[in-house]
Design an enzyme around this catalytic site. Structure first.
Site, mmCIF file in Angstrom:
data_model
loop_
_atom_site.group_PDB
_atom_site.id
_atom_site.type_symbol
_atom_site.label_atom_id
_atom_site.label_comp_id
_atom_site.label_asym_id
_atom_site.label_seq_id
_atom_site.Cartn_x
_atom_site.Cartn_y
_atom_site.Cartn_z
ATOM 1 N N ASP A 74 3.308 -15.699 -45.096
ATOM 2 C CA ASP A 74 2.580 -14.762 -44.239
ATOM 3 C C ASP A 74 1.082 -14.944 -44.406
ATOM 4 O OD1 ASP A 74 4.549 -13.230 -42.815
ATOM 5 O OD2 ASP A 74 5.165 -12.405 -44.750
ATOM 6 N N SER A 106 10.085 -14.031 -47.778
ATOM 7 C CA SER A 106 8.646 -14.038 -47.530
ATOM 8 C C SER A 106 7.928 -13.953 -48.868
ATOM 9 C CB SER A 106 8.279 -12.850 -46.638
ATOM 10 O OG SER A 106 6.880 -12.712 -46.633
ATOM 11 N N MET A 136 -0.771 -14.700 -38.758
ATOM 12 C CA MET A 136 -1.253 -13.416 -38.222
ATOM 13 C C MET A 136 -2.768 -13.454 -38.274
ATOM 14 S SD MET A 136 1.593 -11.095 -40.149
ATOM 15 C CE MET A 136 1.931 -12.389 -41.329
ATOM 16 N N MET A 145 8.931 -9.411 -34.259
ATOM 17 C CA MET A 145 8.449 -8.539 -35.331
ATOM 18 C C MET A 145 9.176 -7.202 -35.242
ATOM 19 S SD MET A 145 6.339 -10.298 -37.053
ATOM 20 C CE MET A 145 6.059 -8.953 -38.218
ATOM 21 N N SER A 194 10.480 -7.518 -49.263
ATOM 22 C CA SER A 194 10.875 -6.495 -50.243
ATOM 23 C C SER A 194 12.329 -6.635 -50.658
ATOM 24 C CB SER A 194 10.677 -5.097 -49.654
ATOM 25 O OG SER A 194 9.398 -4.986 -49.105
ATOM 26 N N GLY A 213 10.470 -8.034 -40.785
ATOM 27 C CA GLY A 213 9.945 -6.692 -41.020
ATOM 28 C C GLY A 213 11.061 -5.696 -41.257
ATOM 29 N N GLY A 214 11.124 -5.161 -42.478
ATOM 30 C CA GLY A 214 12.130 -4.143 -42.784
ATOM 31 C C GLY A 214 13.552 -4.680 -42.773
ATOM 32 N N GLY A 232 7.179 -3.994 -46.868
ATOM 33 C CA GLY A 232 7.660 -2.695 -47.323
ATOM 34 C C GLY A 232 7.614 -1.599 -46.273
ATOM 35 N N HIS A 281 9.170 -18.347 -46.125
ATOM 36 C CA HIS A 281 8.282 -17.760 -45.121
ATOM 37 C C HIS A 281 6.922 -17.462 -45.757
ATOM 38 C CE1 HIS A 281 7.663 -15.434 -41.367
ATOM 39 N NE2 HIS A 281 7.057 -14.521 -42.113
ATOM 40 N N GLY A 286 1.280 -6.848 -41.047
ATOM 41 C CA GLY A 286 0.154 -6.545 -41.933
ATOM 42 C C GLY A 286 0.582 -6.250 -43.363
ATOM 43 N N PHE A 287 1.757 -5.658 -43.515
ATOM 44 C CA PHE A 287 2.177 -5.264 -44.860
ATOM 45 C C PHE A 287 3.686 -5.396 -45.013
ATOM 46 C CE2 PHE A 287 -1.642 -2.962 -43.789
ATOM 47 C CZ PHE A 287 -2.460 -3.238 -44.885
HETATM 48 C C1 DX5 Z 1 4.740 -8.381 -41.948
HETATM 49 C C2 DX5 Z 1 5.033 -9.789 -42.447
HETATM 50 C C3 DX5 Z 1 6.384 -9.850 -43.035
HETATM 51 C C4 DX5 Z 1 6.524 -8.947 -44.206
HETATM 52 C C5 DX5 Z 1 7.954 -8.592 -44.426
HETATM 53 O O1 DX5 Z 1 3.426 -8.179 -41.786
HETATM 54 O O2 DX5 Z 1 4.971 -10.700 -41.394
HETATM 55 O O3 DX5 Z 1 6.846 -11.174 -43.281
HETATM 56 O O4 DX5 Z 1 5.915 -9.434 -45.356
HETATM 57 O O5 DX5 Z 1 8.050 -7.656 -45.443
HETATM 58 P P1 DX5 Z 1 9.329 -6.727 -45.623
HETATM 59 O O6 DX5 Z 1 10.536 -7.617 -45.595
HETATM 60 O O7 DX5 Z 1 9.092 -6.049 -46.916
HETATM 61 O O8 DX5 Z 1 9.313 -5.787 -44.444
HETATM 62 ZN ZN ZN Z 2 6.026 -12.771 -41.520
#
Ligand code: DX5
Ligand code: ZN
Length: 230
Positions: free
Chosen positions: A36, A9, A69, A138, A199, A177-178, A146, A34, A143-144
């Site tokens: 976002d 991403s 999103m 998801m 991340s 995510g994570g 990490g 990817h 949204g973020f």
């Molecule tokens: C979440 C995004 C993800 C995110 C993944 O809001 O859709 O693509 O950037 O980030 P990591 O892999 O750090 O959880």
């Molecule tokens: Zn994403």
């Protein structure tokens, strides 16, 4: 094509070094890039629009996996398709006419993806599963980057895999995510086959290539809880 795909991403890359970050993803064997897209309404953050997708498509041949999103995504589908998106994934929470939206994405020549937040049940997308090329689960609240992986989403992937076996066996199950070398094998065992990571790739202490390699190794590792059949 690999059976299990890695989709870095780009949101967590150093944007001053975008070109070399994308090149590093390619040389390390990433499968999709990817992207976002966040609007500050559906999710509490703002990121990228079609302008950057157009920039990325000039820097890479990797499919651009665009995760929308945003509220009212149908207003922007054509713009992202024209900019070079290969896949357009929309959230069920933002689409009152989800069936029509997925058809619209396909009519633009893109792969159609549907996704759902951790708090949304799989039943919300069941009526359109036959139309989806990609189903994105998801594993954090969007949204973020990490954020910590939500383990309760593993069961959602197994449930979805069982449904898709009947309704649409060719669909990809993507998780986002994570995702790290620790969490990826759990999602793989549950039936996911595309792994998004921000991340774990762009903040890996040894660099982007090492981050992708660690994820690929975790895909290939023999499951520790099963006995080897020699
Ligand atoms: C979440 C995004 C993800 C995110 C993944 O809001 O859709 O693509 O950037 O980030 P990591 O892999 O750090 O959880
Ligand atoms: Zn994403």
């Amino acid at each position: 094509m690999n059976k299990y795909l890695i989709a870095p991403s780009i949101v967590s890359a150093d944007f001053l070094e975008l070109k070399s970050a994308i090149a590093a993803c390619e040389s390390a064997g990433a499968d999709w890039l990817h992207v976002d897209v966040m609007d500050g309404h559906f999710v509490p953050n703002l990121t990228m629009g079609p302008f950057l997708v157009e920039t990325f498509q000039r820097a890479t041949k990797l499919p651009l996996d665009v995760h929308l999103m945003i509220e009212q995504p149908e207003r922007y589908l054509e713009g992202f398709a024209k900019a070079g998106a290969s896949h357009l994934t929309v959230h069920v929470e933002t689409c009152p006419h989800l069936h029509r939206t997925l058809q619209h994405i396909k009519s633009l020549g893109c792969k159609a993806g549907v996704t759902l937040n951790p708090g949304t049940p799989v039943s919300a997308i069941e009526p359109v599963l036959h139309l989806a090329d990609i189903v994105l689960v998801m594993s954090v609240n969007p949204g973020f980057s990490g954020q910590a992986f939500l383990p309760e989403t593993v069961g959602k992937v197994s449930h979805l895999r069982a449904l898709l076996q009947v309704l649409n066996p060719a669909a990809w199950i993507e998780v986002d995510g994570g995702i790290s070398a620790e969490t990826l094998p759990k999602m793989k065992d549950a039936g996911a086959n595309v792994f998004v990571a921000a991340s774990a790739v762009f903040h890996h202490p040894e660099g982007i290539e090492a981050g992708i390699k660690a994820l690929r190794d975790s895909i290939n590792q023999f499951p520790p809880n099963r006995t080897r059949n020699i």
